[in-house]
Design a protein around this motif. Sequence first.
Motif, PDB file in Angstrom:
ATOM      1  N   ARG A   1      40.818  35.035 -74.499  1.00 39.77           N
ATOM      2  CA  ARG A   1      41.345  34.346 -75.694  1.00 39.77           C
ATOM      3  C   ARG A   1      42.835  34.017 -75.603  1.00 39.77           C
ATOM      4  O   ARG A   1      43.379  33.389 -76.512  1.00 39.77           O
ATOM      5  CB  ARG A   1      41.077  35.173 -76.933  1.00 39.77           C
ATOM      6  CG  ARG A   1      39.593  35.266 -77.166  1.00 39.77           C
ATOM      7  CD  ARG A   1      39.232  35.802 -78.514  1.00 39.77           C
ATOM      8  NE  ARG A   1      37.792  35.698 -78.687  1.00 39.77           N
ATOM      9  CZ  ARG A   1      37.162  35.999 -79.789  1.00 39.77           C
ATOM     10  NH1 ARG A   1      37.829  36.418 -80.833  1.00 39.77           N
ATOM     11  NH2 ARG A   1      35.861  35.878 -79.857  1.00 39.77           N
TER      12      ARG A   1
ATOM     13  N   LYS B   1      22.716  37.588 -69.342  1.00 40.51           N
ATOM     14  CA  LYS B   1      23.403  37.831 -70.608  1.00 40.51           C
ATOM     15  C   LYS B   1      22.776  36.979 -71.720  1.00 40.51           C
ATOM     16  O   LYS B   1      22.546  37.459 -72.832  1.00 40.51           O
ATOM     17  CB  LYS B   1      24.885  37.482 -70.437  1.00 40.51           C
ATOM     18  CG  LYS B   1      25.771  38.039 -71.492  1.00 40.51           C
ATOM     19  CD  LYS B   1      27.232  37.884 -71.097  1.00 40.51           C
ATOM     20  CE  LYS B   1      28.129  38.381 -72.206  1.00 40.51           C
ATOM     21  NZ  LYS B   1      29.539  38.337 -71.861  1.00 40.51           N
TER      22      LYS B   1
ATOM     23  N   SER C   1      35.812  35.115 -59.534  1.00 41.76           N
ATOM     24  CA  SER C   1      34.646  35.246 -60.410  1.00 41.76           C
ATOM     25  C   SER C   1      35.058  35.679 -61.817  1.00 41.76           C
ATOM     26  O   SER C   1      34.511  35.209 -62.808  1.00 41.76           O
ATOM     27  CB  SER C   1      33.674  36.285 -59.832  1.00 41.76           C
ATOM     28  OG  SER C   1      33.048  35.769 -58.685  1.00 41.76           O
TER      29      SER C   1
ATOM     30  N   ASN D   1      30.058  24.011 -67.803  1.00 43.30           N
ATOM     31  CA  ASN D   1      28.700  23.792 -68.334  1.00 43.30           C
ATOM     32  C   ASN D   1      28.168  22.422 -67.932  1.00 43.30           C
ATOM     33  O   ASN D   1      26.979  22.259 -67.649  1.00 43.30           O
ATOM     34  CB  ASN D   1      28.687  23.884 -69.866  1.00 43.30           C
ATOM     35  CG  ASN D   1      28.790  25.310 -70.351  1.00 43.30           C
ATOM     36  OD1 ASN D   1      28.500  26.245 -69.607  1.00 43.30           O
ATOM     37  ND2 ASN D   1      29.220  25.478 -71.592  1.00 43.30           N
TER      38      ASN D   1
HETATM   39  N1  COS Z   1      30.144  28.124 -72.283  1.00 42.37           N
HETATM   40  C1  COS Z   1      30.827  28.242 -73.422  1.00 42.37           C
HETATM   41  N2  COS Z   1      31.510  29.365 -73.736  1.00 42.37           N
HETATM   42  C2  COS Z   1      31.471  30.374 -72.864  1.00 42.37           C
HETATM   43  C3  COS Z   1      30.763  30.313 -71.652  1.00 42.37           C
HETATM   44  C4  COS Z   1      30.082  29.117 -71.379  1.00 42.37           C
HETATM   45  N3  COS Z   1      29.399  28.946 -70.238  1.00 42.37           N
HETATM   46  N4  COS Z   1      30.922  31.486 -70.990  1.00 42.37           N
HETATM   47  C5  COS Z   1      31.690  32.254 -71.751  1.00 42.37           C
HETATM   48  N5  COS Z   1      32.019  31.585 -72.883  1.00 42.37           N
HETATM   49  C6  COS Z   1      32.835  32.066 -74.004  1.00 42.37           C
HETATM   50  C7  COS Z   1      32.146  33.220 -74.717  1.00 42.37           C
HETATM   51  O1  COS Z   1      31.309  32.734 -75.731  1.00 42.37           O
HETATM   52  C8  COS Z   1      33.324  33.987 -75.258  1.00 42.37           C
HETATM   53  O2  COS Z   1      33.805  33.304 -76.404  1.00 42.37           O
HETATM   54  P1  COS Z   1      34.501  34.108 -77.624  1.00 42.37           P
HETATM   55  O3  COS Z   1      35.767  34.665 -77.082  1.00 42.37           O
HETATM   56  O4  COS Z   1      34.718  33.044 -78.642  1.00 42.37           O
HETATM   57  O5  COS Z   1      33.524  35.168 -78.018  1.00 42.37           O
HETATM   58  C9  COS Z   1      34.375  33.836 -74.177  1.00 42.37           C
HETATM   59  O6  COS Z   1      34.038  32.643 -73.469  1.00 42.37           O
HETATM   60  C10 COS Z   1      34.405  34.994 -73.206  1.00 42.37           C
HETATM   61  O7  COS Z   1      33.095  35.154 -72.713  1.00 42.37           O
HETATM   62  P2  COS Z   1      32.640  36.456 -71.920  1.00 42.37           P
HETATM   63  O8  COS Z   1      33.067  37.682 -72.688  1.00 42.37           O
HETATM   64  O9  COS Z   1      31.220  36.303 -71.541  1.00 42.37           O
HETATM   65  O10 COS Z   1      33.585  36.349 -70.632  1.00 42.37           O
HETATM   66  P3  COS Z   1      33.575  37.247 -69.357  1.00 42.37           P
HETATM   67  O11 COS Z   1      34.988  37.349 -68.957  1.00 42.37           O
HETATM   68  O12 COS Z   1      32.773  38.494 -69.514  1.00 42.37           O
HETATM   69  O13 COS Z   1      32.725  36.397 -68.293  1.00 42.37           O
HETATM   70  C11 COS Z   1      32.216  34.547 -66.877  1.00 42.37           C
HETATM   71  C12 COS Z   1      32.794  35.075 -68.176  1.00 42.37           C
HETATM   72  C13 COS Z   1      31.952  35.589 -65.793  1.00 42.37           C
HETATM   73  C14 COS Z   1      30.913  33.831 -67.205  1.00 42.37           C
HETATM   74  C15 COS Z   1      33.293  33.575 -66.405  1.00 42.37           C
HETATM   75  O14 COS Z   1      34.445  34.286 -66.049  1.00 42.37           O
HETATM   76  C16 COS Z   1      32.872  32.693 -65.278  1.00 42.37           C
HETATM   77  O15 COS Z   1      32.195  31.707 -65.481  1.00 42.37           O
HETATM   78  N6  COS Z   1      33.318  33.048 -64.048  1.00 42.37           N
HETATM   79  C17 COS Z   1      33.171  32.188 -62.921  1.00 42.37           C
HETATM   80  C18 COS Z   1      34.377  31.326 -62.867  1.00 42.37           C
HETATM   81  C19 COS Z   1      34.166  30.137 -62.058  1.00 42.37           C
HETATM   82  O16 COS Z   1      33.194  29.440 -62.197  1.00 42.37           O
HETATM   83  N7  COS Z   1      35.163  29.876 -61.219  1.00 42.37           N
HETATM   84  C20 COS Z   1      35.146  28.731 -60.395  1.00 42.37           C
HETATM   85  C21 COS Z   1      36.327  27.887 -60.698  1.00 42.37           C
HETATM   86  S1  COS Z   1      36.070  26.213 -60.360  1.00 42.37           S
HETATM   87  S2  COS Z   1      35.776  26.150 -58.440  1.00 42.37           S
END
Ligand code: COS
Length: 415
Positions: free
Chosen positions: A205, A399, A154, A263
């Motif tokens: 990043r 969020k 996650s 997305n």
């Molecule tokens: N679309 C575009 N950009 C995104 C995004 C999205 N859906 N979600 C996060 N970002 C970007 C943010 O805008 C941020 O960008 P900047 O660094 O330029 O500010 C960056 O990514 C980090 O975002 P955030 O701080 O929200 O990241 P977190 O680590 O707190 O959380 C989640 C991110 C939990 C949403 C992410 O880790 C996630 O989606 N986890 C699930 C993973 C998943 O789906 N795994 C399955 C693998 S495929 S089976």
Amino acid sequence: MPVFSLDPVQTAWCAELRELAVGTLRPLAARGEPGRVNRPLLAALAERGLLTRMFTGPPGVSPGGFPGAEGGGFANGGGSAVPGEAGRALELCLMRESLAYGCTEAETALALQGLGAWPVARAGTPAQRARWLPEVTAGRAVAAFALSEPGAGSDAAALALRAVPDPRTGRDGWLLTGEKQWISNAPEADFYTVFARTAEGTGSRGITAFLVPADRPGLSGSALEMLSPHPVGRLVFDGTPVTPADVVGEPGRGFRVAMDTLNLFRPSVGAFAVGMAQAALDATLAHTAARTAFGGPLKDLQSVAHQVAEMATRTEAARLLVLSAAAAYDAGDPEVPRRSAMAKLFATETAQYVVDTAVQLHGARALRRGHLLEHLYREVRAPRIYEGASEIQRSVVAKALYARHSADRRQEGGT
Ligand code: COS
């Protein structure tokens, strides 16, 4: 966003796909080996142009806009595939729902080609696209998306697979060391889109995406026995060399590549779920209309009829949420992450409910090995976990809501 409805061409295409799934793809899936890539099934999807269509969007709508589109083409790299063009997400959702209705294995085979290769189509170099996309869409090369790790599921930004500068090539290359886990199509894929850490202590990043062909030295894999008919495996990278030519997108921007891919694919996981829910609902309608108990058909019992009505209502609501999220993606809506998350969350949770209720209304026969509902009961579980568990989708939604709330308050304060 317009109120959603399909046009007659789309409706007819979905009916055609459902027929194809039941009549042609299901028998091919039945001949496959559980836990292995089914190459004849992929070839059949390719023959009907479905793998290509996943990358090009509807025919005639995207001149030059996508790799493989008329006037674009893989060989010259085509245009870059970006949200806001050509009905792509909607097309993907219609395909996934329709195929899932008749053959979940075909649906998943198609979706995994998309998930693994989409980062390349969207952010890859012309050379990467020319080398791999024609093979992917022909069903000859199997793609995989390698994000999850034993210690980062996650919390994707915590991934630890390291890309360190290759001492042999100095600044021009890296060596990958670490593990990926729960990777669909591993270890049988022909290439992997791998997300690796190129900078320490920088969270999301410091991640770079690489296209890693399966035959690279130091890369090995093993199968995991999972509740899924398709392969899921573990990958080990032991000093696997990669070069700047293997970078997908820009160094340090790999997390964005992963999120952009999710997305697009999250609503389509919802579409997969809706296809399964509809199949379970239709089976339930047939069963409860035909089966008699307590002196009449089951459907005449209000307790049964109301459950069927609830299943149908929730399935329809899920479908509309999925299609509107897809339309939002195609329109380049700024709220795509929230809408995609809502669609996946609601549709996958709904499908679990619908399939479970269908089993209950069928009784023991539904649990017999080989029954459609026994199959769907196994298939419906994983989508609530992969591509972001339901809990992650709720976090994404919350969020986004609070971010918009704060922005609105700031705007009010400033005016
Ligand atoms: N679309 C575009 N950009 C995104 C995004 C999205 N859906 N979600 C996060 N970002 C970007 C943010 O805008 C941020 O960008 P900047 O660094 O330029 O500010 C960056 O990514 C980090 O975002 P955030 O701080 O929200 O990241 P977190 O680590 O707190 O959380 C989640 C991110 C939990 C949403 C992410 O880790 C996630 O989606 N986890 C699930 C993973 C998943 O789906 N795994 C399955 C693998 S495929 S089976």
